[in-house]
Scaffold this motif. Structure first.
Motif, PDB file in Angstrom:
ATOM      1  N   VAL A 119       0.844  -1.198   0.000  1.00  0.00           N
ATOM      2  CA  VAL A 119       0.000   0.000   0.000  1.00  0.00           C
ATOM      3  C   VAL A 119       0.880   1.249   0.000  1.00  0.00           C
ATOM      4  O   VAL A 119       0.608   2.214  -0.707  1.00  0.00           O
ATOM      5  CB  VAL A 119      -0.952  -0.005   1.221  1.00  0.00           C
ATOM      6  N   GLY A 120       1.974   1.220   0.760  1.00  0.00           N
ATOM      7  CA  GLY A 120       2.895   2.358   0.790  1.00  0.00           C
ATOM      8  C   GLY A 120       3.475   2.653  -0.584  1.00  0.00           C
ATOM      9  O   GLY A 120       3.586   3.816  -0.986  1.00  0.00           O
ATOM     10  N   ALA A 138       1.099   7.074  -6.515  1.00  0.00           N
ATOM     11  CA  ALA A 138      -0.022   7.993  -6.758  1.00  0.00           C
ATOM     12  C   ALA A 138       0.393   9.424  -6.433  1.00  0.00           C
ATOM     13  O   ALA A 138       0.036  10.367  -7.164  1.00  0.00           O
ATOM     14  CB  ALA A 138      -1.231   7.582  -5.920  1.00  0.00           C
ATOM     15  N   GLY A 139       1.170   9.612  -5.365  1.00  0.00           N
ATOM     16  CA  GLY A 139       1.650  10.950  -5.018  1.00  0.00           C
ATOM     17  C   GLY A 139       2.556  11.515  -6.090  1.00  0.00           C
ATOM     18  O   GLY A 139       2.485  12.701  -6.431  1.00  0.00           O
ATOM     19  N   GLY A 140       3.416  10.666  -6.654  1.00  0.00           N
ATOM     20  CA  GLY A 140       4.295  11.117  -7.741  1.00  0.00           C
ATOM     21  C   GLY A 140       3.488  11.509  -8.969  1.00  0.00           C
ATOM     22  O   GLY A 140       3.796  12.507  -9.633  1.00  0.00           O
ATOM     23  N   ALA A 141       2.441  10.765  -9.269  1.00  0.00           N
ATOM     24  CA  ALA A 141       1.593  11.090 -10.413  1.00  0.00           C
ATOM     25  C   ALA A 141       0.867  12.417 -10.183  1.00  0.00           C
ATOM     26  O   ALA A 141       0.736  13.236 -11.106  1.00  0.00           O
ATOM     27  CB  ALA A 141       0.586   9.976 -10.658  1.00  0.00           C
ATOM     28  N   LEU A 142       0.415  12.646  -8.965  1.00  0.00           N
ATOM     29  CA  LEU A 142      -0.243  13.914  -8.650  1.00  0.00           C
ATOM     30  C   LEU A 142       0.730  15.093  -8.765  1.00  0.00           C
ATOM     31  O   LEU A 142       0.372  16.153  -9.288  1.00  0.00           O
ATOM     32  CB  LEU A 142      -0.844  13.881  -7.247  1.00  0.00           C
ATOM     33  N   GLU A 143       1.952  14.913  -8.309  1.00  0.00           N
ATOM     34  CA  GLU A 143       2.961  15.969  -8.419  1.00  0.00           C
ATOM     35  C   GLU A 143       3.246  16.280  -9.887  1.00  0.00           C
ATOM     36  O   GLU A 143       3.347  17.440 -10.273  1.00  0.00           O
ATOM     37  CB  GLU A 143       4.248  15.572  -7.725  1.00  0.00           C
ATOM     38  N   ASP A 144       3.382  15.220 -10.696  1.00  0.00           N
ATOM     39  CA  ASP A 144       3.631  15.428 -12.116  1.00  0.00           C
ATOM     40  C   ASP A 144       2.484  16.138 -12.790  1.00  0.00           C
ATOM     41  O   ASP A 144       2.673  17.048 -13.606  1.00  0.00           O
ATOM     42  CB  ASP A 144       3.881  14.083 -12.812  1.00  0.00           C
TER      43      ASP A 144
END
Length: 53
Positions: A34-35, A41-47
């Motif tokens: 999950v981590g 997902a966080g990296g995709a949001l930042e991008d």
């Protein structure tokens, strides 16, 4: 008779302890997965926020 019941109790405790340890190890692997998913997902949001496609 007392010796026989003591073996049963120790056997039940051993089985319970092994089951608990197995569940704990499985939980660790699940949390790790999950981590990794949350990190991706966080990296995709930042991008997406930076405009990097």
């Amino acid at each position: 008779m007392q010796r026989w019941s003591r073996h049963i109790v120790l056997g039940c405790i051993s089985i319970f302890a092994l089951t608990l340890m197995s569940a704990a190890l499985t939980g660790c692997n699940t949390v790790e997965g999950v981590g990794k998913d949350v990190k991706a997902a966080g990296g995709a949001l930042e991008d997406a926020a930076d405009g990097d496609d």
